[in-house]
Design an enzyme around this catalytic site. Structure first.
Site, PDB file in Angstrom:
ATOM      1  N   SER A  73     -24.713  11.344 -31.363  1.00  0.00           N
ATOM      2  CA  SER A  73     -23.411  11.603 -32.001  1.00  0.00           C
ATOM      3  C   SER A  73     -23.254  10.964 -33.374  1.00  0.00           C
ATOM      4  O   SER A  73     -22.286  11.281 -34.088  1.00  0.00           O
ATOM      5  CB  SER A  73     -22.282  11.103 -31.104  1.00  0.00           C
ATOM      6  OG  SER A  73     -22.143  11.951 -29.998  1.00  0.00           O
ATOM      7  N   LYS A  76     -22.667  13.280 -36.177  1.00  0.00           N
ATOM      8  CA  LYS A  76     -21.425  14.062 -36.348  1.00  0.00           C
ATOM      9  C   LYS A  76     -20.685  13.845 -37.673  1.00  0.00           C
ATOM     10  O   LYS A  76     -20.273  14.823 -38.303  1.00  0.00           O
ATOM     11  CB  LYS A  76     -20.494  13.818 -35.152  1.00  0.00           C
ATOM     12  CG  LYS A  76     -21.050  14.380 -33.839  1.00  0.00           C
ATOM     13  CD  LYS A  76     -20.223  13.898 -32.653  1.00  0.00           C
ATOM     14  CE  LYS A  76     -20.706  14.459 -31.329  1.00  0.00           C
ATOM     15  NZ  LYS A  76     -19.993  13.864 -30.182  1.00  0.00           N
ATOM     16  N   TYR A 198     -26.947  22.317 -32.630  1.00  0.00           N
ATOM     17  CA  TYR A 198     -26.266  21.049 -32.310  1.00  0.00           C
ATOM     18  C   TYR A 198     -27.181  20.150 -31.468  1.00  0.00           C
ATOM     19  O   TYR A 198     -27.312  18.948 -31.734  1.00  0.00           O
ATOM     20  CB  TYR A 198     -24.947  21.336 -31.589  1.00  0.00           C
ATOM     21  CG  TYR A 198     -24.302  20.104 -30.998  1.00  0.00           C
ATOM     22  CD1 TYR A 198     -23.626  19.189 -31.803  1.00  0.00           C
ATOM     23  CD2 TYR A 198     -24.399  19.845 -29.624  1.00  0.00           C
ATOM     24  CE1 TYR A 198     -23.057  18.042 -31.259  1.00  0.00           C
ATOM     25  CE2 TYR A 198     -23.815  18.706 -29.073  1.00  0.00           C
ATOM     26  CZ  TYR A 198     -23.149  17.808 -29.889  1.00  0.00           C
ATOM     27  OH  TYR A 198     -22.594  16.671 -29.350  1.00  0.00           O
ATOM     28  N   TYR A 250     -14.634   7.004 -30.209  1.00  0.00           N
ATOM     29  CA  TYR A 250     -13.974   7.740 -29.115  1.00  0.00           C
ATOM     30  C   TYR A 250     -12.734   7.017 -28.616  1.00  0.00           C
ATOM     31  O   TYR A 250     -11.969   6.496 -29.401  1.00  0.00           O
ATOM     32  CB  TYR A 250     -14.962   8.025 -27.970  1.00  0.00           C
ATOM     33  CG  TYR A 250     -16.213   8.673 -28.472  1.00  0.00           C
ATOM     34  CD1 TYR A 250     -16.164   9.939 -29.043  1.00  0.00           C
ATOM     35  CD2 TYR A 250     -17.429   8.027 -28.428  1.00  0.00           C
ATOM     36  CE1 TYR A 250     -17.305  10.549 -29.537  1.00  0.00           C
ATOM     37  CE2 TYR A 250     -18.583   8.629 -28.917  1.00  0.00           C
ATOM     38  CZ  TYR A 250     -18.509   9.888 -29.468  1.00  0.00           C
ATOM     39  OH  TYR A 250     -19.616  10.470 -29.955  1.00  0.00           O
ATOM     40  N   VAL A 268     -24.973   8.153 -28.034  1.00  0.00           N
ATOM     41  CA  VAL A 268     -25.201   7.872 -26.625  1.00  0.00           C
ATOM     42  C   VAL A 268     -26.615   7.316 -26.348  1.00  0.00           C
ATOM     43  O   VAL A 268     -26.880   6.794 -25.271  1.00  0.00           O
ATOM     44  CB  VAL A 268     -24.867   9.159 -25.821  1.00  0.00           C
ATOM     45  CG1 VAL A 268     -26.022  10.134 -25.845  1.00  0.00           C
ATOM     46  CG2 VAL A 268     -24.430   8.843 -24.423  1.00  0.00           C
TER      47      VAL A 268
HETATM   48  O1  DON Z   1     -23.398  16.197 -26.906  1.00  0.00           O
HETATM   49  C1  DON Z   1     -23.872  15.254 -26.296  1.00  0.00           C
HETATM   50  O2  DON Z   1     -23.493  15.003 -25.154  1.00  0.00           O
HETATM   51  C2  DON Z   1     -24.915  14.369 -26.950  1.00  0.00           C
HETATM   52  N1  DON Z   1     -25.915  15.107 -27.583  1.00  0.00           N
HETATM   53  C3  DON Z   1     -24.289  13.427 -27.933  1.00  0.00           C
HETATM   54  C4  DON Z   1     -23.215  12.602 -27.281  1.00  0.00           C
HETATM   55  C5  DON Z   1     -23.052  11.252 -27.866  1.00  0.00           C
HETATM   56  O3  DON Z   1     -23.901  10.706 -28.532  1.00  0.00           O
HETATM   57  C6  DON Z   1     -21.813  10.558 -27.492  1.00  0.00           C
HETATM   58  N2  DON Z   1     -21.765   9.238 -28.049  1.00  0.00           N
HETATM   59  N3  DON Z   1     -21.637   8.198 -27.622  1.00  0.00           N
END
Ligand code: DON
Length: 328
Positions: A73, A76, A198, A250, A268
């Site tokens: 993320s 983003k 994505y 978040y 994540v």
């Molecule tokens: O979309 C997702 O679930 C992952 N590729 C990225 C999520 C993420 O990194 C959330 N952050 N903490």
């Protein structure tokens, strides 16, 4: 800074501070490595790196700063900046809001009336942003993104095919979000193709040092501190940092603003970037996460550094750039 010997001596002071912060949190073992993308569960939970890069290109680091991991993320805000550049804020705002959601990063919830995602930091907003870019660049979108990310980091980046395929295979929730967005006309017909980009964008490989440099590029008003290449115009950096400040962590964003007090973004896989406007960027990497999906050690080491360096925007020690200048 003109006097090189002084710069080294004073830099050493910052290195000591970084070493102390690293050692303080190295024994911390709270949190869990992410497993919902199966490939991420293979991360070594003990890994820990902290890197600080100044807006004029000096780096101070400790721990595992060379180990590659996927950006997730943290990509983003950077794609959001690209969409702002390509389409302008008005069009982007028609598709994605700028309000904190107070919800988890993967929540299946859109704003009332407009049906837009709350902001570009949660998955629904980020997928919408990537779909906008995909509508313009088609099957060249990922190539375009990778080039742009490489300029921001100051070196050629690549992506992790294993993590990408793992998420593509198991990303049912994101697939549901993409189709919900398609239902409301917020993404174009090729929602699946955009979602695929994505997943790839989240699988771009970076190191903790790359994260610090990427954060330093933002702190340096969009220009990479070492290569001098321009990655974003100042106006878009302001927009990116504003969203990172209110939404980057978040449903922990309020606590982060309270405790650290500068824009940030987590991923994540365990990375966090922190941007101190016109001063420096911090990259941290430690894969154990709190229930919000933010790195546990990453948060605590940033709280410590913010407190000891007076980085919080409302800290009385933070006199614009003056405080850090005095020790650098
Ligand atoms: O979309 C997702 O679930 C992952 N590729 C990225 C999520 C993420 O990194 C959330 N952050 N903490």
């Amino acid at each position: 800074m003109s006097d090189t010997s002084t710069a080294v001596a004073r830099g050493h002071e910052l290195q000591i501070l970084l070493d102390e912060a690293y050692e303080k949190f190295l024994p911390h073992r709270s949190g869990e490595v992410a497993t919902y993308i199966p490939e991420l569960s293979k991360a070594d939970p003990e890994t820990f790196g902290v890197c600080l890069a100044t807006a004029d290109g000096r780096t101070f680091e400790r721990g595992d700063c060379d180990r590659p991991f996927t950006i997730q993320s943290i990509s983003k805000p950077f794609t959001y900046g690209m969409a702002l550049e390509e389409f302008g804020p008005t069009k982007v705002f028609e598709h994605v809001g700028v309000e904190p959601s107070g919800d988890a990063f993967n929540s299946i919830e859109l704003q009332n009336i407009t049906n837009r995602p709350f902001n570009p930091m949660i998955n629904s907003g980020a997928i919408t942003v990537t779909a906008l870019l995909h509508a313009r660049y088609g099957n060249r979108t990922f190539e375009y993104l990778l080039d742009r990310f490489s300029v921001i980091a100051g070196r050629q980046l690549s992506f992790d095919r294993g993590v990408y395929e793992s998420e593509r295979r198991t990303g049912h929730r994101n697939r549901a979000i993409a189709h919900l967005l398609l239902n409301f006309g917020l993404v174009h017909e090729e929602a699946e193709a955009a979602l695929d980009v994505y997943f790839k964008q989240c699988s771009i490989l970076v190191t903790c040092r790359d994260l610090a440099m990427m954060a330093a590029t933002l702190s340096n008003m969009g220009r990479h501190p070492i290569t001098g290449r321009s990655a974003y115009t100042i106006t878009h950096v302001k927009d990116m940092l504003s969203i990172m400040f209110t939404c980057g962590m978040y449903d922990y964003s309020g606590q982060w603003a309270y405790r650290v007090g500068v824009p940030a973004k987590s991923g994540v896989s365990g990375g966090v970037i922190t941007v101190v406007n016109r001063q420096l960027g911090i990259g941290t990497y430690s894969p154990r996460l709190d229930p919000f999906g933010n790195s546990c050690r990453g948060t605590e080491v940033c709280v410590e550094l913010a407190s000891r360096l007076g980085l919080h925007v409302f800290d009385c020690l933070n006199l614009g750039s003056n405080f850090l200048e005095s020790i650098l």
